[in-house]
Design a protein around this motif. Structure first.
Motif, PDB file in Angstrom:
ATOM      1  N   ARG A   1       0.801  -1.226   0.000  1.00  0.00           N
ATOM      2  CA  ARG A   1       0.000   0.000   0.000  1.00  0.00           C
ATOM      3  C   ARG A   1       0.831   1.272   0.000  1.00  0.00           C
ATOM      4  O   ARG A   1       0.309   2.357  -0.190  1.00  0.00           O
ATOM      5  CB  ARG A   1      -1.008   0.002   1.139  1.00  0.00           C
ATOM      6  N   ARG A   2       2.138   1.158   0.206  1.00  0.00           N
ATOM      7  CA  ARG A   2       3.022   2.324   0.163  1.00  0.00           C
ATOM      8  C   ARG A   2       3.965   2.294  -1.036  1.00  0.00           C
ATOM      9  O   ARG A   2       4.984   2.975  -1.045  1.00  0.00           O
ATOM     10  CB  ARG A   2       3.824   2.417   1.457  1.00  0.00           C
TER      11      ARG A   2
ATOM     12  N   GLU B   1       1.613  10.264   3.773  1.00  0.00           N
ATOM     13  CA  GLU B   1       2.276   9.821   5.005  1.00  0.00           C
ATOM     14  C   GLU B   1       3.728  10.254   4.904  1.00  0.00           C
ATOM     15  O   GLU B   1       4.545   9.573   4.283  1.00  0.00           O
ATOM     16  CB  GLU B   1       2.156   8.318   5.196  1.00  0.00           C
TER      17      GLU B   1
ATOM     18  N   ALA C   1       0.238   6.732   0.731  1.00  0.00           N
ATOM     19  CA  ALA C   1      -0.271   5.428   1.155  1.00  0.00           C
ATOM     20  C   ALA C   1      -1.656   5.296   0.537  1.00  0.00           C
ATOM     21  O   ALA C   1      -2.418   6.257   0.472  1.00  0.00           O
ATOM     22  CB  ALA C   1      -0.346   5.337   2.668  1.00  0.00           C
TER      23      ALA C   1
END
Length: 123
Positions: free
Chosen positions: A28-29, A64, A69
């Motif tokens: 997800r990052r 983030e 993210a």
């Protein structure tokens, strides 16, 4: 084509949008440049696809620190009428089972939620 290592002629089973969504489900990052390299797309194409997915409610992006993210909205229904109510979660679960079988791992007996893949790969 910055970051695109090889081209492909002809049709494929998955769209670029599905490939980008699957890459985000894995991490997800993940950075746009890494998605581009994995999916063999340009960074500009990936940015456009992410915008499309956000606009239609398939994912949300939050900042983030210096990175983005992503959160995939698992209950979102796929757009094409041929998918007849299939959710993003069901699609990603199917792809995850395929990856497990291809890599020789035992298939998952439950539905894989997009964010669970990060914690499972850390074990």
């Amino acid at each position: 084509m910055g970051g695109v290592s090889e081209t492909h002629a002809g049709w494929t089973f998955l769209t670029s949008h599905a490939r980008v969504l699957a890459a985000i489900a894995e991490d997800r990052r993940i950075r746009i440049r890494d998605i581009a390299a994995r999916c063999r797309l340009t960074q500009r194409a990936v940015q456009k696809i992410i915008s499309d997915l956000e606009e239609d409610g398939y994912l949300t992006r939050t900042r983030e620190g210096r990175t983005n993210a992503y959160r995939i909205e698992p209950g979102t229904i796929l757009r094409h009428p041929a998918e007849a109510g299939m959710t993003v979660e069901a699609l990603l679960s199917t792809l995850a089972r395929h990856d497990d079988q291809r890599d020789g791992r035992s298939p998952r007996s439950r539905t894989v939620r997009p964010r669970e893949r990060d914690s499972e790969s850390a074990r």
